[in-house]
Design a protein around this motif. Structure first.
Motif, mmCIF file in Angstrom:
data_model
loop_
_atom_site.group_PDB
_atom_site.id
_atom_site.type_symbol
_atom_site.label_atom_id
_atom_site.label_comp_id
_atom_site.label_asym_id
_atom_site.label_seq_id
_atom_site.Cartn_x
_atom_site.Cartn_y
_atom_site.Cartn_z
ATOM 1 N N TYR A 326 0.828 -1.212 0.000
ATOM 2 C CA TYR A 326 0.000 0.000 0.000
ATOM 3 C C TYR A 326 0.864 1.264 0.000
ATOM 4 O O TYR A 326 0.402 2.324 -0.423
ATOM 5 C CB TYR A 326 -0.928 0.005 1.221
ATOM 6 C CG TYR A 326 -2.008 -1.045 1.167
ATOM 7 C CD1 TYR A 326 -2.675 -1.343 -0.014
ATOM 8 C CD2 TYR A 326 -2.366 -1.754 2.321
ATOM 9 C CE1 TYR A 326 -3.660 -2.320 -0.051
ATOM 10 C CE2 TYR A 326 -3.351 -2.727 2.290
ATOM 11 C CZ TYR A 326 -3.995 -3.008 1.100
ATOM 12 O OH TYR A 326 -4.975 -3.969 1.058
ATOM 13 N N ASP A 328 3.314 1.742 -1.898
ATOM 14 C CA ASP A 328 3.618 1.985 -3.311
ATOM 15 C C ASP A 328 2.354 2.068 -4.166
ATOM 16 O O ASP A 328 2.405 1.883 -5.378
ATOM 17 C CB ASP A 328 4.516 0.860 -3.847
ATOM 18 C CG ASP A 328 5.952 0.997 -3.386
ATOM 19 O OD1 ASP A 328 6.309 2.110 -2.943
ATOM 20 O OD2 ASP A 328 6.694 0.011 -3.456
ATOM 21 N N GLU A 329 1.227 2.327 -3.487
ATOM 22 C CA GLU A 329 -0.060 2.457 -4.187
ATOM 23 C C GLU A 329 -0.482 1.152 -4.856
ATOM 24 O O GLU A 329 -1.247 1.171 -5.832
ATOM 25 C CB GLU A 329 0.010 3.579 -5.242
ATOM 26 C CG GLU A 329 0.564 4.896 -4.738
ATOM 27 C CD GLU A 329 -0.413 5.622 -3.830
ATOM 28 O OE1 GLU A 329 -1.624 5.573 -4.115
ATOM 29 O OE2 GLU A 329 0.026 6.221 -2.836
ATOM 30 N N GLU A 330 -0.016 0.015 -4.360
ATOM 31 C CA GLU A 330 -0.365 -1.261 -4.968
ATOM 32 C C GLU A 330 -1.703 -1.779 -4.432
ATOM 33 O O GLU A 330 -1.917 -1.814 -3.218
ATOM 34 C CB GLU A 330 0.727 -2.309 -4.671
ATOM 35 C CG GLU A 330 2.058 -2.019 -5.334
ATOM 36 C CD GLU A 330 3.093 -3.080 -4.981
ATOM 37 O OE1 GLU A 330 2.717 -4.063 -4.306
ATOM 38 O OE2 GLU A 330 4.260 -2.926 -5.359
ATOM 39 N N LEU A 332 -4.685 -0.728 -4.185
ATOM 40 C CA LEU A 332 -5.601 0.089 -3.394
ATOM 41 C C LEU A 332 -7.026 -0.125 -3.910
ATOM 42 O O LEU A 332 -7.277 -0.016 -5.113
ATOM 43 C CB LEU A 332 -5.243 1.574 -3.498
ATOM 44 C CG LEU A 332 -4.053 2.057 -2.672
ATOM 45 C CD1 LEU A 332 -3.792 3.526 -2.958
ATOM 46 C CD2 LEU A 332 -4.287 1.843 -1.189
ATOM 47 N N GLN A 340 -8.845 5.461 1.316
ATOM 48 C CA GLN A 340 -7.568 5.014 0.747
ATOM 49 C C GLN A 340 -6.402 5.452 1.629
ATOM 50 O O GLN A 340 -5.402 4.744 1.739
ATOM 51 C CB GLN A 340 -7.420 5.561 -0.671
ATOM 52 C CG GLN A 340 -8.336 4.894 -1.684
ATOM 53 C CD GLN A 340 -8.003 5.286 -3.113
ATOM 54 O OE1 GLN A 340 -7.443 6.353 -3.368
ATOM 55 N NE2 GLN A 340 -8.349 4.412 -4.058
ATOM 56 N N ASP A 341 -6.541 6.610 2.263
ATOM 57 C CA ASP A 341 -5.501 7.049 3.193
ATOM 58 C C ASP A 341 -5.345 6.067 4.354
ATOM 59 O O ASP A 341 -4.246 5.869 4.867
ATOM 60 C CB ASP A 341 -5.839 8.438 3.738
ATOM 61 C CG ASP A 341 -5.462 9.545 2.768
ATOM 62 O OD1 ASP A 341 -4.803 9.244 1.760
ATOM 63 O OD2 ASP A 341 -5.828 10.711 3.029
ATOM 64 N N ARG A 344 -3.166 3.308 3.187
ATOM 65 C CA ARG A 344 -1.766 3.760 3.152
ATOM 66 C C ARG A 344 -1.203 3.840 4.570
ATOM 67 O O ARG A 344 -0.026 3.528 4.807
ATOM 68 C CB ARG A 344 -1.687 5.117 2.457
ATOM 69 C CG ARG A 344 -2.136 5.096 0.999
ATOM 70 C CD ARG A 344 -1.947 6.467 0.366
ATOM 71 N NE ARG A 344 -2.406 6.482 -1.007
ATOM 72 C CZ ARG A 344 -3.553 7.010 -1.437
ATOM 73 N NH1 ARG A 344 -4.374 7.584 -0.567
ATOM 74 N NH2 ARG A 344 -3.888 6.986 -2.707
ATOM 75 N N ARG A 704 -0.443 14.119 -3.228
ATOM 76 C CA ARG A 704 -0.690 12.725 -2.910
ATOM 77 C C ARG A 704 -0.172 12.431 -1.514
ATOM 78 O O ARG A 704 0.756 13.059 -1.033
ATOM 79 C CB ARG A 704 0.015 11.811 -3.921
ATOM 80 C CG ARG A 704 -0.497 11.947 -5.338
ATOM 81 C CD ARG A 704 0.459 11.244 -6.295
ATOM 82 N NE ARG A 704 0.656 9.855 -5.881
ATOM 83 C CZ ARG A 704 1.767 9.165 -6.171
ATOM 84 N NH1 ARG A 704 2.750 9.727 -6.835
ATOM 85 N NH2 ARG A 704 1.882 7.906 -5.788
#
Length: 739
Positions: A326, A328-330, A332, A340-341, A344, A704
């Motif tokens: 997460y 690396d934005e994988e 999501l 989404q935060d 992360r 971001r």
């Protein structure tokens, strides 16, 4: 089941410090009583031996076994001299009273020499009190000294052989407690995710309490790192990893609260008086995303619990890799940005757990690593390699009557003299109870208000303890074995609850004394009621002495500590922003911990103002509000410091020179408030104006989560807002923003 029970015990008693203290004390007393019973000693010697064993055990506070042994060895001749003088002077009214006051002054003054001076002073005072309690006479001195020597030997045996506690062992148990409390906090956050509208307050309170408990354990680890870790670089590595895990867990709680709220959540602070409750609803996301979030929080809790267990299975590695992805934005899930935060934030928390595991257990198996996990390891390795040790500057001490130990010694001596006079008017036989209370209310207090609150709590515990003592004494009668067995139970309870509740500790002490009076054949309702009267008198004498002799008013004490907190807040903020702006590296985590300690001292000092019985409602409201805002400031400053620590080792994080200028207003405002606290006539004003982001002049698109500049800006803005909020309750003028 056994592991779960172990984790619960570790979390409830970090380092098992309370359990160890209780077992040592009870064991030393039991051993002393057993030997004296085999020698057919009379009940007076049994009571004296039990009390001496208790004193010899709880008075020693040093962390290193060698230092403890030296203090215990020095304590025995101090105890023998004290009981001998007590036996000689008991029959000499005025000489005995004068010596007792001098002894009290010396015992308190000895605190300036650190833990050893404090311990020896405590032993001298308590053993002299023991001689008064058992009515020591010159003819009984040889056997009495023998009982005391036996008590010290029993204490040494329990401390160094039966219930040993090395600094390294205590630190290891504290780290286990940190892991257990971190797992409990993640569980509370999981409950926050699932809580309905009617359960939200309870779930949020649990998150707040879990966050505070985790912070408490982190501070305890910080205090013992130097003694428990011989390698200074390794100690600093553990310090950094503990701080990372604490901040990541607190941030995750904030992100969850934001996802559940209709507005942004900036702090988990429990007590902002008058603040509206957050508007909370269900997560506005698909059921699939909610289920995934719940699964990942459970997976994070599993990672925490398995850290340090040696479990390196493929399934655990798969869970770890998924959570770290997460970052690396994988993978999501499709959900609002606030949700989404949270994913992360779970990734950042997983990274902190990985770092904690590497720091505590060494290199791990990397065969199952994904690219995201490999990147996290590289970051952690780079941070570890950059750790250097530095020498901390020493602080200048006050001298003369301004020295706290000297001032306290004079105050206690005056209060004790008053207690002796008043106590003898109440009872020529048991006047020393008033002196004991006067002595105790001065321990670990620094202002008149703190002494008043402590005296009130002791009196309250004594009143209820008298009732319990009457009941227990009536049940036990003259059954010596049963009475001593109950005494041991009460002593263990006293030591176990002492750090948690002074009122409960006083309750168990008084109930125990009721049993001892029974054994000495001096039990009566009049005796126990006299104890209440002497306790009230001693507390009153302590308050009078504190108020009239070299007084330190509560507002003066809190203002001094408030100034210290603001000074350290400015230091942390300026140093962190300076490093984020490209300046030289600084010891940011040390500065952050100094800030946390100063805030803890302020929180303790404001207890007289925030106590429920205080008649000053407006001051209580202001004190709670100010401490709440300072806790918010400390969180954001601590996070800025942790972020700045990453800068020298992370190629993905670049310094931004514009941050120094943008944050300059915040630092100036903190210094302005500190100046106004120190001098109410200071004329400077707190500045307001455009947001930190606009001062930075960034024209980038929507930021971001993963960009460090965005995170820094958010914390700087929240810190700036909280500092401006501090100005109003403290009476600092706020300048209107320029048009």
């Amino acid at each position: 089941m056994r592991a779960r029970l172990r984790d619960r015990i570790a979390a409830s008693d970090p380092g098992l410090l309370r359990l160890t203290a209780g077992l040592r004390t009870v064991g030393a007393i039991a051993l002393t009583l057993a030997v004296l019973a085999l020698l057919r000693a009379d009940v007076h010697l049994l009571v004296a031996g039990a009390m001496a064993a208790m004193v010899a055990t709880f008075a020693i506070r040093e962390k290193q076994p060698g230092a403890q042994a030296v203090t215990l060895a020095l304590g025995l001749p101090v105890a023998l001299a004290s009981v001998s003088l007590g036996a000689v002077l008991n029959a000499r009214l005025y000489a005995g009273d004068v010596f007792f006051v001098v002894l009290i002054f010396c015992a308190v003054y000895g605190r300036r020499f650190g833990d050893r001076g404090t311990a020896l002073g405590l032993i001298g005072f308590q053993v002299y009190f023991l001689s008064l309690f058992v009515g020591a006479e010159v003819s009984s001195l040889p056997t009495l000294c023998g009982a005391i020597a036996l008590a010290f030997c029993s204490s040494a045996l329990l401390r160094f052989a039966v219930v040993p506690a090395t600094p390294a062992g205590v630190l290891l148990r504290l780290r286990l407690a940190f892991r257990a409390r971190l797992a409990q906090l993640v569980s509370a956050q999981l409950d926050l995710l699932d809580a309905g509208a009617d359960e939200m307050d309870k779930a949020l309170d649990a998150v707040r309490e879990g966050t505070a408990a985790l912070h408490e354990t982190a501070m305890m680890i910080q205090a013992r790192l130097e003694e428990g870790t011989p390698d200074e670089s390794a100690a600093r590595l553990v310090q950094r990893r503990i701080a990372d895990a604490e901040i990541a867990a607190e941030r995750l709680g904030l992100l969850l609260l934001t996802a559940r709220s209709a507005e942004r959540a900036d702090t988990l602070t429990l007590h902002l008086p008058g603040a509206p409750a957050p508007s909370v609803g269900q997560l506005a996301v698909p059921d699939e995303a909610t289920a995934t979030l719940r699964r990942d929080l459970q997976a994070l809790r599993t990672l925490v619990l398995r850290a340090g267990s040696g479990d390196t299975g493929t399934a655990l590695a798969h869970v770890r890799n998924r959570l770290l992805g997460y970052r690396d934005e994988e993978n999501l899930p499709s959900a609002p940005a606030a949700v989404q935060d949270v994913f992360r934030g779970i990734g950042e928390a997983a990274r902190s757990v990985l770092g904690l595991r590497i720091a505590l257990d060494g290199p791990q198996d990397e065969s199952d690593d994904t690219p995201a996990t490999a990147r996290s390891r590289e970051e952690l390795d780079a941070e570890d390699a950059a750790i250097d040790s530095v020498e901390e500057p020493s602080e200048e001490e006050e001298t003369g009557l301004r020295r706290p130990t000297t001032r306290a010694a004079v105050q206690v001596a005056v209060g004790s003299a008053l207690a002796i006079v008043g106590g003898e008017l109440l009872s020529t036989q048991r006047w020393y109870w008033a002196v004991l209370t006067c002595w105790i209310v001065f321990l670990n207090t620094a202002s008149t208000g703190e002494i008043l609150v402590k005296g009130y709590r002791r009196l309250l515990g004594t009143v209820f303890g008298v009732v319990a003592g009457i009941v227990l004494a009536g049940l036990v009668g003259q059954h010596t074995v049963t009475a001593f067995a109950l005494v041991l139970v009460l002593i263990f309870a006293m030591f176990y609850v002492a750090p948690l509740s002074y009122t409960l500790m006083s309750f168990f002490v008084t109930a125990m004394l009721g049993l001892l009076y029974t054994l000495l054949h001096t039990y009566s309702l009049d005796v126990l009621l006299l104890r209440v009267e002497e306790t009230a008198l001693g507390a009153a004498c302590g308050v009078v002495a504190a108020a009239l002799v070299l007084p330190v008013r509560t507002d003066r004490r809190t203002n001094e500590l408030l100034g210290t907190v603001l000074e350290r807040l400015a230091d942390v903020t300026e140093a962190a922003v300076g490093q984020l702006s490209g300046g030289p590296a600084d010891e940011l985590l040390d500065k952050a911990r100094d800030l946390d300690q100063a805030l803890a001292d302020l929180r303790a000092a404001t207890q007289p103002l925030t106590h429920p019985v205080t008649p000053l409602r407006a001051r209580r409201h202001t004190a709670r509000y100010v401490v709440a805002l300072l806790e918010t400031c400390a969180y954001h400053a601590r996070t800025l410091a942790a972020t700045a620590e990453l800068l020298p080792t992370h190629p993905s994080i670049a310094a931004d020179p514009r941050l120094r200028g943008a944050a300059g207003r915040t630092v100036r405002n903190i210094e302005t408030i500190a100046a106004r606290v120190a001098d109410e006539h200071a004329a400077a004003r707190v500045e307001t104006g455009p947001s930190i982001a606009s001062l930075l002049g960034s024209d980038a698109g929507t930021p971001r989560y993963g960009r460090i500049t965005d995170r820094v800006l958010r914390h700087l803005e929240r810190l700036d807002e909280a500092v401006v909020g501090l100005a109003r309750p403290l009476g600092v003028p706020v300048a209107e923003p320029r048009a």
